[in-house]
Design a protein around this motif. Sequence first.
Motif, mmCIF file in Angstrom:
data_model
loop_
_atom_site.group_PDB
_atom_site.id
_atom_site.type_symbol
_atom_site.label_atom_id
_atom_site.label_comp_id
_atom_site.label_asym_id
_atom_site.label_seq_id
_atom_site.Cartn_x
_atom_site.Cartn_y
_atom_site.Cartn_z
ATOM 1 N N ASN A 214 0.837 -1.186 0.000
ATOM 2 C CA ASN A 214 0.000 0.000 0.000
ATOM 3 C C ASN A 214 0.882 1.249 0.000
ATOM 4 N N ALA A 215 0.602 2.190 -0.893
ATOM 5 C CA ALA A 215 1.421 3.391 -1.062
ATOM 6 C C ALA A 215 1.455 4.237 0.206
ATOM 7 N N ILE A 216 0.328 4.349 0.879
ATOM 8 C CA ILE A 216 0.261 5.181 2.094
ATOM 9 C C ILE A 216 1.134 4.586 3.186
ATOM 10 N N VAL A 217 1.020 3.229 3.334
ATOM 11 C CA VAL A 217 1.837 2.558 4.350
ATOM 12 C C VAL A 217 3.310 2.725 4.047
ATOM 13 N N ARG A 218 3.672 2.546 2.766
ATOM 14 C CA ARG A 218 5.083 2.694 2.391
ATOM 15 C C ARG A 218 5.585 4.103 2.695
ATOM 16 N N ASN A 219 4.787 5.102 2.427
ATOM 17 C CA ASN A 219 5.196 6.494 2.681
ATOM 18 C C ASN A 219 5.377 6.760 4.173
ATOM 19 N N LEU A 220 4.416 6.223 4.965
ATOM 20 C CA LEU A 220 4.521 6.413 6.408
ATOM 21 C C LEU A 220 5.763 5.749 6.976
ATOM 22 N N LEU A 221 6.025 4.497 6.517
ATOM 23 C CA LEU A 221 7.216 3.780 6.990
ATOM 24 C C LEU A 221 8.491 4.477 6.538
ATOM 25 N N GLY A 222 8.461 4.985 5.327
ATOM 26 C CA GLY A 222 9.646 5.702 4.822
ATOM 27 C C GLY A 222 9.915 6.969 5.605
#
Length: 271
Positions: A18-26
């Motif tokens: 999920n793009a949102i999850v990846r952005n948050l983790l990044g």
Amino acid sequence: MGCCNIRNSMDSKSFFGNAIVRNLLGAAAFVLGIVIVASIVLRVITRHGKEITVPDFTAMSVQDAQELAQRTGLAVKVTDSVFVNRMEHGVVYYQNPKPESKVKNGRTISVTINALNTKKVTMPLLVGYSMRQAKSEILSKGLTVGKLIYVSDMATNNVLKQLYRNKPVEPGTMIESGSAIDLVVGLNGEDCHTFVPDLTGARYLRAIDAVLDNSLNVGKLRFDETVKTYNDTLNSFVYSQSPKPESGALTMGEKVSISFTLDASKLPSQE
């Protein structure tokens, strides 16, 4: 069971994909990285947990003090100047923080130096004054009392002449601050004796005053190995004198030799 494992794996991939999850983790990883790097840099810059002992810059030239400070990881800045007689011009007179203080790397030490230019003061009129009055006037002008030269006269301790560098000096003459003024004073033969004060434990200036106040002259001054700077001189105290207090009466104008130290163990036992 196989279907469940496959489904869980697919859910996990779907979650992390999920793009949102990846952005948050990044973003979280980025912030954590900044915090770690900043912490490391801060510890290196400030030498976290390490302190520097401030050297004693007293009596050093500004250049020597700055070079020593740089080698130590500190800096020196001249913030003020005073005039101190008998101290070399341009050297450090006082510092803040004081020697042996604990400070962080890079701290600036503020220093007060002895003025480069000699201060001039006006010579007062002393003739006709009592020796005590003359002494008070001399000190108020920033001068010092030199020798007491006794000559026969009807009035004991009456000032007859004022001398600067062994020559008469007129009132109003401009002379260097801190200069010694010798006094020619009267001595009546019927009233010419005084007693030796007990100087033991007295600090430098107080000891000198006590000798003069008793119509005696300061003889040889000796300083042991603990007295190294001008400040040490002012803080040193008497551990020996000659003649001793029990010597009895002396003729006014005789000399008292004094030995100074900063080592309290040299003081005579009180037992």
